[in-house]
Design a protein around this motif. Structure first.
Motif, PDB file in Angstrom:
ATOM      1  N   VAL A  21       0.842  -1.199   0.000  1.00  0.00           N
ATOM      2  CA  VAL A  21       0.000   0.000   0.000  1.00  0.00           C
ATOM      3  C   VAL A  21       0.880   1.253   0.000  1.00  0.00           C
ATOM      4  O   VAL A  21       0.645   2.199  -0.764  1.00  0.00           O
ATOM      5  CB  VAL A  21      -0.956  -0.011   1.218  1.00  0.00           C
ATOM      6  N   ALA A  22       1.908   1.264   0.835  1.00  0.00           N
ATOM      7  CA  ALA A  22       2.798   2.418   0.891  1.00  0.00           C
ATOM      8  C   ALA A  22       3.529   2.609  -0.427  1.00  0.00           C
ATOM      9  O   ALA A  22       3.706   3.743  -0.898  1.00  0.00           O
ATOM     10  CB  ALA A  22       3.798   2.243   2.038  1.00  0.00           C
ATOM     11  N   LEU A  23       3.946   1.526  -1.064  1.00  0.00           N
ATOM     12  CA  LEU A  23       4.631   1.612  -2.350  1.00  0.00           C
ATOM     13  C   LEU A  23       3.681   2.110  -3.440  1.00  0.00           C
ATOM     14  O   LEU A  23       4.066   2.913  -4.297  1.00  0.00           O
ATOM     15  CB  LEU A  23       5.209   0.245  -2.731  1.00  0.00           C
ATOM     16  N   THR A  24       2.439   1.671  -3.394  1.00  0.00           N
ATOM     17  CA  THR A  24       1.438   2.156  -4.348  1.00  0.00           C
ATOM     18  C   THR A  24       1.226   3.650  -4.168  1.00  0.00           C
ATOM     19  O   THR A  24       1.150   4.403  -5.153  1.00  0.00           O
ATOM     20  CB  THR A  24       0.109   1.396  -4.173  1.00  0.00           C
ATOM     21  N   ASN A  25       1.129   4.104  -2.921  1.00  0.00           N
ATOM     22  CA  ASN A  25       0.970   5.535  -2.658  1.00  0.00           C
ATOM     23  C   ASN A  25       2.175   6.319  -3.167  1.00  0.00           C
ATOM     24  O   ASN A  25       2.021   7.410  -3.725  1.00  0.00           O
ATOM     25  CB  ASN A  25       0.768   5.788  -1.163  1.00  0.00           C
ATOM     26  N   LEU A  26       3.364   5.769  -2.990  1.00  0.00           N
ATOM     27  CA  LEU A  26       4.572   6.413  -3.499  1.00  0.00           C
ATOM     28  C   LEU A  26       4.522   6.510  -5.019  1.00  0.00           C
ATOM     29  O   LEU A  26       4.862   7.544  -5.600  1.00  0.00           O
ATOM     30  CB  LEU A  26       5.822   5.640  -3.061  1.00  0.00           C
ATOM     31  N   SER A  27       4.075   5.445  -5.664  1.00  0.00           N
ATOM     32  CA  SER A  27       3.992   5.474  -7.128  1.00  0.00           C
ATOM     33  C   SER A  27       2.993   6.535  -7.589  1.00  0.00           C
ATOM     34  O   SER A  27       3.232   7.223  -8.583  1.00  0.00           O
ATOM     35  CB  SER A  27       3.609   4.101  -7.670  1.00  0.00           C
ATOM     36  N   TYR A  28       1.885   6.707  -6.856  1.00  0.00           N
ATOM     37  CA  TYR A  28       0.913   7.748  -7.200  1.00  0.00           C
ATOM     38  C   TYR A  28       1.547   9.137  -7.082  1.00  0.00           C
ATOM     39  O   TYR A  28       1.326  10.000  -7.930  1.00  0.00           O
ATOM     40  CB  TYR A  28      -0.326   7.675  -6.306  1.00  0.00           C
ATOM     41  N   GLU A  29       2.328   9.346  -6.032  1.00  0.00           N
ATOM     42  CA  GLU A  29       2.953  10.649  -5.836  1.00  0.00           C
ATOM     43  C   GLU A  29       3.980  10.945  -6.920  1.00  0.00           C
ATOM     44  O   GLU A  29       4.064  12.068  -7.419  1.00  0.00           O
ATOM     45  CB  GLU A  29       3.601  10.721  -4.451  1.00  0.00           C
ATOM     46  N   ILE A  30       4.774   9.937  -7.289  1.00  0.00           N
ATOM     47  CA  ILE A  30       5.760  10.133  -8.354  1.00  0.00           C
ATOM     48  C   ILE A  30       5.053  10.405  -9.674  1.00  0.00           C
ATOM     49  O   ILE A  30       5.436  11.319 -10.421  1.00  0.00           O
ATOM     50  CB  ILE A  30       6.696   8.917  -8.456  1.00  0.00           C
ATOM     51  N   ASP A  31       4.018   9.635  -9.974  1.00  0.00           N
ATOM     52  CA  ASP A  31       3.267   9.837 -11.213  1.00  0.00           C
ATOM     53  C   ASP A  31       2.581  11.207 -11.230  1.00  0.00           C
ATOM     54  O   ASP A  31       2.500  11.856 -12.277  1.00  0.00           O
ATOM     55  CB  ASP A  31       2.221   8.735 -11.407  1.00  0.00           C
TER      56      ASP A  31
END
Length: 167
Positions: A83-93
């Protein structure tokens, strides 16, 4: 994979996403995150959640990786990290455009594959070189053996001529 290390790496990467102006600033943090995700787990002290799970399942004091509480704690930590990695990917995107995180992961996978291929090729070249060295050592030993045989034979021929009085 150590959930604490991965959690710290994710938190650091998320903080860097907010403050960095260039993707290069973020690359070290992402590499730490990916390498922590791929690292083999080390034996560690039980977290609070693991202790609670052991108490509730009656598995206190067990140090078995196959116990229910151990498996449950590992799965829950993995899910939290996902979940944290998915949130990080959203922020980078969000900051650098849609698909940037996937591009980063794909490029990293390509580079790792290329590095492994280079390592295998280097090992093959090294094996070929060792085979050549061993071949030439064996051939040199054969040549030395032939020279020694001829020298010994020549010595015996010379010795037999000298003992017969024709030296």
């Amino acid at each position: 994979m150590d959930p604490l290390t991965i959690g710290i790496a994710i938190a650091g990467a998320k903080k860097l996403v907010e403050t960095c102006s260039d993707i290069k600033d973020l690359s070290g943090s992402l590499e730490h995150l990916f390498s922590a995700s791929e690292a083999k787990p080390k034996k560690k002290e039980l977290s609070h959640n693991q202790k609670v799970l052991q108490e509730r399942t009656g598995e206190e004091g067990t140090d078995d990786d196959t116990s229910f509480s151990s498996v449950a704690a590992d799965i829950l930590a993995q899910k939290a990290n996902e979940v944290a990695l998915t949130n990080l990917s959203y922020e980078i995107d969000r900051k650098w455009g849609s698909g940037t995180f996937d591009l980063i992961k794909d490029e990293r996978a390509k580079r790792i594959k290329k590095a492994k291929a280079n390592k295998i090729a280097a090992a093959e070249r090294e094996d070929e070189l060792m085979d050549k060295i061993i071949y030439w050592l064996i051939e040199s030993c054969k040549l030395i053996a032939v020279i020694v045989v001829f020298a010994v034979a020549g010595y015996y021929v010379w010795q037999s001529r000298c003992t017969s009085g024709s030296c």
